[in-house]
Design an enzyme around this catalytic site. Structure first.
Site, PDB file in Angstrom:
ATOM      1  N   GLY A   1      63.804 100.846  78.234  1.00 47.26           N
ATOM      2  CA  GLY A   1      64.726 101.281  79.395  1.00 47.26           C
ATOM      3  C   GLY A   1      64.378 100.686  80.792  1.00 47.26           C
TER       4      GLY A   1
ATOM      5  N   GLN B   1      64.062 100.098  89.655  1.00 44.87           N
ATOM      6  CA  GLN B   1      63.147  99.363  89.185  1.00 44.87           C
ATOM      7  C   GLN B   1      63.362  97.776  89.430  1.00 44.87           C
ATOM      8  OE1 GLN B   1      62.848 101.557  85.365  1.00 44.87           O
ATOM      9  NE2 GLN B   1      60.637 100.868  85.566  1.00 44.87           N
TER      10      GLN B   1
ATOM     11  N   CYS C   1      55.886 102.932  81.431  1.00 42.04           N
ATOM     12  CA  CYS C   1      56.988 102.687  82.352  1.00 42.04           C
ATOM     13  C   CYS C   1      56.769 101.177  82.882  1.00 42.04           C
ATOM     14  CB  CYS C   1      56.872 103.652  83.760  1.00 42.04           C
ATOM     15  SG  CYS C   1      57.978 103.344  84.889  1.00 42.04           S
ATOM     16  N   LEU C   2      57.610 100.458  82.853  1.00 47.10           N
ATOM     17  CA  LEU C   2      57.517  99.068  83.303  1.00 47.10           C
ATOM     18  C   LEU C   2      57.050  98.911  84.733  1.00 47.10           C
ATOM     19  CD1 LEU C   2      60.580  97.371  81.554  1.00 47.10           C
ATOM     20  CD2 LEU C   2      58.128  96.943  81.124  1.00 47.10           C
TER      21      LEU C   2
ATOM     22  N   HIS D   1      63.585 109.908  81.083  1.00 45.66           N
ATOM     23  CA  HIS D   1      62.531 109.080  81.641  1.00 45.66           C
ATOM     24  C   HIS D   1      63.451 108.458  82.715  1.00 45.66           C
ATOM     25  CE1 HIS D   1      58.974 106.450  82.244  1.00 45.66           C
ATOM     26  NE2 HIS D   1      59.992 105.752  82.729  1.00 45.66           N
ATOM     27  N   GLU D   2      64.393 107.721  82.342  1.00 44.71           N
ATOM     28  CA  GLU D   2      65.129 106.526  83.162  1.00 44.71           C
ATOM     29  C   GLU D   2      65.917 107.670  84.395  1.00 44.71           C
ATOM     30  OE1 GLU D   2      64.404 103.687  83.240  1.00 44.71           O
ATOM     31  OE2 GLU D   2      63.282 103.929  81.337  1.00 44.71           O
TER      32      GLU D   2
ATOM     33  N   HIS E   1      64.183 108.077  87.215  1.00 42.77           N
ATOM     34  CA  HIS E   1      64.043 107.049  88.048  1.00 42.77           C
ATOM     35  C   HIS E   1      65.127 107.310  89.236  1.00 42.77           C
ATOM     36  CE1 HIS E   1      60.872 104.457  86.783  1.00 42.77           C
ATOM     37  NE2 HIS E   1      61.033 104.697  85.516  1.00 42.77           N
TER      38      HIS E   1
HETATM   39 NI    NI Z   1      59.942 104.074  84.127  1.00 46.65          NI
END
Ligand code: NI
Length: 188
Positions: A45, A50, A101-102, A143-144, A147
């Protein structure tokens, strides 16, 4: 086009993102770039903040991890663009699972979340959908979605866990982190 990924410490990750109102063509191009960026970084995701855009858009593709969740075979085909999403309902039942998380490389922590959600969103063609999601799909979407609200998975940790991670996170915010993917300069 691959975007550099914004890391923990960048102010944009803490902002509430703005609703999107852009031409379909631009949206589709942005979504394609998001998928390319996410696949390159081996994520499931990725949300617009991000990649330095404070927009209410995220993409998800769980095909790569489908083998790890045998009880959810449809993960193989769960590839979506979520534009201006709205979570309409959360289940009272919760579950715990390990998340990464990236934007916060190498920090994987157990997070408790509602097990199921109902979500309304538009896709990359600006078609509206309402979907009931459960299990890993509901988790990634939540989660996304976080963000877009300026929230990160480490925010859910207890005080002790947060203390343990403090030095690692502040080093990350100063750009002291190694990743296999392209990242934005600290603070950007
Ligand atoms: Ni994340």
């Amino acid at each position: 086009m691959i975007y550099p990924i914004t890391l923990f410490g960048a102010p944009i990750l803490r902002k509430v993102a703005e609703p999107v109102n852009m031409p379909v063509g631009e949206l589709q191009e942005f979504a394609a770039n998001m998928f390319e960026t996410m696949n390159k970084a081996e994520g499931v995701g990725l949300a617009a903040p991000q990649v330095g855009r404070s927009w209410r858009v995220f993409v998800i593709d769980t095909a790569e991890v489908a083998d790890q969740y045998k009880e959810e075979p449809d993960l193989k085909y769960f590839r979506r663009v979520f534009v201006n999403p709205e979570i309409l309902e959360h289940s009272s039942e919760t579950c715990v699972s390990n998340e990464g998380c990236l934007s916060i490389p190498d920090i994987h922590e157990d997070v408790t979340r509602p097990k199921s959600i109902k979500i309304k969103y538009m896709d990359e063609n600006l078609q509206e959908h309402i979907e009931d999601l459960t299990g890993f799909k509901a988790r990634v979407v939540q989660h996304e979605y976080d963000h877009l609200e300026g929230k990160l998975h480490v925010d859910y940790l207890n005080i002790l866990k947060k203390k343990l991670l403090k030095s690692k996170l502040s080093a990350m915010a100063r750009g002291k982190v190694k990743t296999k993917y392209m990242v934005a300069a600290p603070g950007k």
